[in-house]
Write a protein that holds these residues in place. Sequence first.
Motif, mmCIF file in Angstrom:
data_model
loop_
_atom_site.group_PDB
_atom_site.id
_atom_site.type_symbol
_atom_site.label_atom_id
_atom_site.label_comp_id
_atom_site.label_asym_id
_atom_site.label_seq_id
_atom_site.Cartn_x
_atom_site.Cartn_y
_atom_site.Cartn_z
ATOM 1 N N ILE A 180 0.857 -1.186 0.000
ATOM 2 C CA ILE A 180 0.000 0.000 0.000
ATOM 3 C C ILE A 180 0.893 1.237 0.000
ATOM 4 C CG2 ILE A 180 -1.762 1.288 1.276
ATOM 5 C CD1 ILE A 180 -2.647 -1.441 2.460
ATOM 6 N N LYS A 181 0.765 2.042 -1.038
ATOM 7 C CA LYS A 181 1.574 3.250 -1.154
ATOM 8 C C LYS A 181 0.942 4.358 -0.328
ATOM 9 C CE LYS A 181 3.393 2.111 -5.671
ATOM 10 N NZ LYS A 181 3.489 2.477 -7.072
ATOM 11 N N THR A 182 1.781 5.040 0.435
ATOM 12 C CA THR A 182 1.304 6.126 1.286
ATOM 13 C C THR A 182 2.134 7.381 1.062
ATOM 14 O OG1 THR A 182 2.785 5.576 3.115
ATOM 15 C CG2 THR A 182 0.627 4.495 3.105
ATOM 16 N N VAL A 183 1.556 8.511 1.460
ATOM 17 C CA VAL A 183 2.280 9.774 1.483
ATOM 18 C C VAL A 183 2.360 10.187 2.950
ATOM 19 C CG1 VAL A 183 2.335 12.170 0.707
ATOM 20 C CG2 VAL A 183 1.336 10.409 -0.773
ATOM 21 N N PRO A 184 3.547 10.054 3.582
ATOM 22 C CA PRO A 184 3.656 10.432 4.997
ATOM 23 C C PRO A 184 3.620 11.947 5.184
ATOM 24 C CG PRO A 184 5.758 9.615 4.168
ATOM 25 C CD PRO A 184 4.762 9.478 3.056
ATOM 26 N N GLN A 185 3.102 12.363 6.337
ATOM 27 C CA GLN A 185 3.016 13.775 6.708
ATOM 28 C C GLN A 185 2.357 14.603 5.604
ATOM 29 O OE1 GLN A 185 3.913 14.991 9.904
ATOM 30 N NE2 GLN A 185 3.786 12.785 10.167
ATOM 31 N N PHE A 186 1.216 14.111 5.122
ATOM 32 C CA PHE A 186 0.481 14.730 4.014
ATOM 33 C C PHE A 186 -0.189 16.020 4.492
ATOM 34 C CE2 PHE A 186 -3.258 15.166 1.230
ATOM 35 C CZ PHE A 186 -2.639 15.109 -0.006
ATOM 36 N N PRO A 187 0.114 17.177 3.850
ATOM 37 C CA PRO A 187 -0.470 18.453 4.296
ATOM 38 C C PRO A 187 -1.898 18.639 3.783
ATOM 39 C CG PRO A 187 1.015 18.832 2.452
ATOM 40 C CD PRO A 187 1.075 17.352 2.758
ATOM 41 N N ILE A 188 -2.764 19.128 4.655
ATOM 42 C CA ILE A 188 -4.136 19.465 4.257
ATOM 43 C C ILE A 188 -4.505 20.804 4.879
ATOM 44 C CG2 ILE A 188 -4.897 17.067 4.000
ATOM 45 C CD1 ILE A 188 -6.365 17.368 6.689
ATOM 46 N N SER A 189 -5.525 21.453 4.310
ATOM 47 C CA SER A 189 -6.017 22.720 4.836
ATOM 48 C C SER A 189 -7.526 22.629 4.959
ATOM 49 C CB SER A 189 -5.616 23.862 3.905
ATOM 50 O OG SER A 189 -6.101 25.084 4.402
ATOM 51 N N ILE A 190 -8.041 22.929 6.156
ATOM 52 C CA ILE A 190 -9.478 22.906 6.404
ATOM 53 C C ILE A 190 -9.860 24.217 7.070
ATOM 54 C CG2 ILE A 190 -11.368 21.759 7.638
ATOM 55 C CD1 ILE A 190 -9.693 19.187 7.559
ATOM 56 N N ARG B 253 -1.275 18.242 9.224
ATOM 57 C CA ARG B 253 -0.531 17.179 8.537
ATOM 58 C C ARG B 253 -1.102 15.850 8.990
ATOM 59 N NH1 ARG B 253 3.887 18.349 5.594
ATOM 60 N NH2 ARG B 253 4.752 20.412 5.841
ATOM 61 N N LEU B 254 -1.475 15.046 8.017
ATOM 62 C CA LEU B 254 -1.927 13.690 8.318
ATOM 63 C C LEU B 254 -0.693 12.810 8.502
ATOM 64 C CD1 LEU B 254 -4.620 13.321 5.504
ATOM 65 C CD2 LEU B 254 -5.015 13.893 7.908
ATOM 66 N N ASP B 255 -0.787 11.842 9.392
ATOM 67 C CA ASP B 255 0.337 10.924 9.550
ATOM 68 C C ASP B 255 0.636 10.237 8.222
ATOM 69 O OD1 ASP B 255 0.560 11.606 12.216
ATOM 70 O OD2 ASP B 255 -0.625 9.916 12.917
ATOM 71 N N PHE B 256 -0.428 9.774 7.552
ATOM 72 C CA PHE B 256 -0.303 9.168 6.217
ATOM 73 C C PHE B 256 -1.550 9.494 5.401
ATOM 74 C CE2 PHE B 256 1.971 6.201 9.006
ATOM 75 C CZ PHE B 256 3.188 6.113 8.359
ATOM 76 N N ALA B 257 -1.372 9.577 4.107
ATOM 77 C CA ALA B 257 -2.504 9.629 3.175
ATOM 78 C C ALA B 257 -2.311 8.487 2.182
ATOM 79 C CB ALA B 257 -2.558 10.961 2.445
ATOM 80 N N ILE B 258 -3.415 7.778 1.938
ATOM 81 C CA ILE B 258 -3.409 6.748 0.886
ATOM 82 C C ILE B 258 -4.218 7.344 -0.252
ATOM 83 C CG2 ILE B 258 -4.116 4.406 0.266
ATOM 84 C CD1 ILE B 258 -3.912 3.731 3.298
ATOM 85 N N ILE B 259 -3.572 7.494 -1.407
ATOM 86 C CA ILE B 259 -4.229 8.109 -2.564
ATOM 87 C C ILE B 259 -4.314 7.075 -3.670
ATOM 88 C CG2 ILE B 259 -4.130 9.993 -4.239
ATOM 89 C CD1 ILE B 259 -2.406 11.517 -2.156
ATOM 90 N N ASN B 260 -5.545 6.822 -4.129
ATOM 91 C CA ASN B 260 -5.764 5.817 -5.167
ATOM 92 C C ASN B 260 -6.953 6.249 -6.014
ATOM 93 O OD1 ASN B 260 -5.806 3.558 -6.734
ATOM 94 N ND2 ASN B 260 -6.238 2.114 -5.080
ATOM 95 N N ASN B 261 -6.741 6.363 -7.313
ATOM 96 C CA ASN B 261 -7.795 6.751 -8.250
ATOM 97 C C ASN B 261 -8.512 8.029 -7.820
ATOM 98 O OD1 ASN B 261 -7.315 4.507 -9.894
ATOM 99 N ND2 ASN B 261 -8.696 3.224 -8.677
ATOM 100 N N GLY B 262 -7.725 9.019 -7.359
ATOM 101 C CA GLY B 262 -8.295 10.306 -6.971
ATOM 102 C C GLY B 262 -8.968 10.322 -5.616
ATOM 103 N N ARG B 263 -9.027 9.184 -4.964
ATOM 104 C CA ARG B 263 -9.629 9.121 -3.626
ATOM 105 C C ARG B 263 -8.523 9.109 -2.586
ATOM 106 N NH1 ARG B 263 -14.771 5.118 -4.235
ATOM 107 N NH2 ARG B 263 -15.778 6.358 -5.840
ATOM 108 N N ARG B 264 -8.830 9.712 -1.438
ATOM 109 C CA ARG B 264 -7.829 9.800 -0.379
ATOM 110 C C ARG B 264 -8.381 9.224 0.914
ATOM 111 N NH1 ARG B 264 -6.054 16.006 -1.003
ATOM 112 N NH2 ARG B 264 -8.286 16.224 -0.975
ATOM 113 N N ILE B 265 -7.510 8.493 1.597
ATOM 114 C CA ILE B 265 -7.839 7.963 2.924
ATOM 115 C C ILE B 265 -6.810 8.528 3.894
ATOM 116 C CG2 ILE B 265 -8.020 5.912 4.381
ATOM 117 C CD1 ILE B 265 -8.721 4.325 1.851
ATOM 118 N N ALA B 266 -7.298 9.134 4.974
ATOM 119 C CA ALA B 266 -6.415 9.666 6.009
ATOM 120 C C ALA B 266 -6.129 8.567 7.024
ATOM 121 C CB ALA B 266 -7.070 10.857 6.697
#
Length: 195
Positions: free
Chosen positions: A150-160, A166-179
């Motif tokens: 499972i490919k992840t992006v560590p310390q993924f930045p987001i703005s709300i 920063r999320l610990d990890f983001a899993i991005i697949n087919n335009g969908r993201r899981i925190a």
Amino acid sequence: MKNKNEIVLVGVLKSPRDQRLLLRQHWYRIPLEFLPKRNFDYIAFYQPAVFGANGKRIEYYGKIRRWKICRRVELLPRESNHPRANDFYVKFDFSEIKKLPRPVKNIIPRRISFGFTTLRRLFSAHDILQLYGVPPIEQIIGRRLKSLGIKTVPQFPISINGKRFRLDFAIINNGRRIAVECDNTRAHAGKAQKL
């Protein structure tokens, strides 16, 4: 002989200039309003990313010899126009500043502010989290996700709502993201974190 259970405050050196003052003149300052209430015998000095290749680590520490309350302008008279020139600070003096046998690195990295540890942990830690007795959950989960392919992006930045996280990890697949967050419920109990 040092008592390995003596309390150490982890403080932050905001700039290389502050590090030069520490190493040459053996003093460090903390705004009185932010001074931690707990007693401590030593201060260890975290160097943030502004230190470049020597950043994101603790390299130096010192035993407090004495302290006093004074205005910032007394400590830094050349900065009399500074917005906090007349604010009160606690000046800590040290007989000497010592270099750790090996730096304690901020591997993940985490935002560092004041925190407490012991001399024993300061001398044995390799990672900032070990200073506080925090198991390396992010590394464990990151390794497991990788082993599962499972490919992840560590310390993924987001703005709300204009706030940055920063999320610990983001899993991005087919335009969908899981925190994926590895902290406990308490760390995410605030209103902003629940958004």
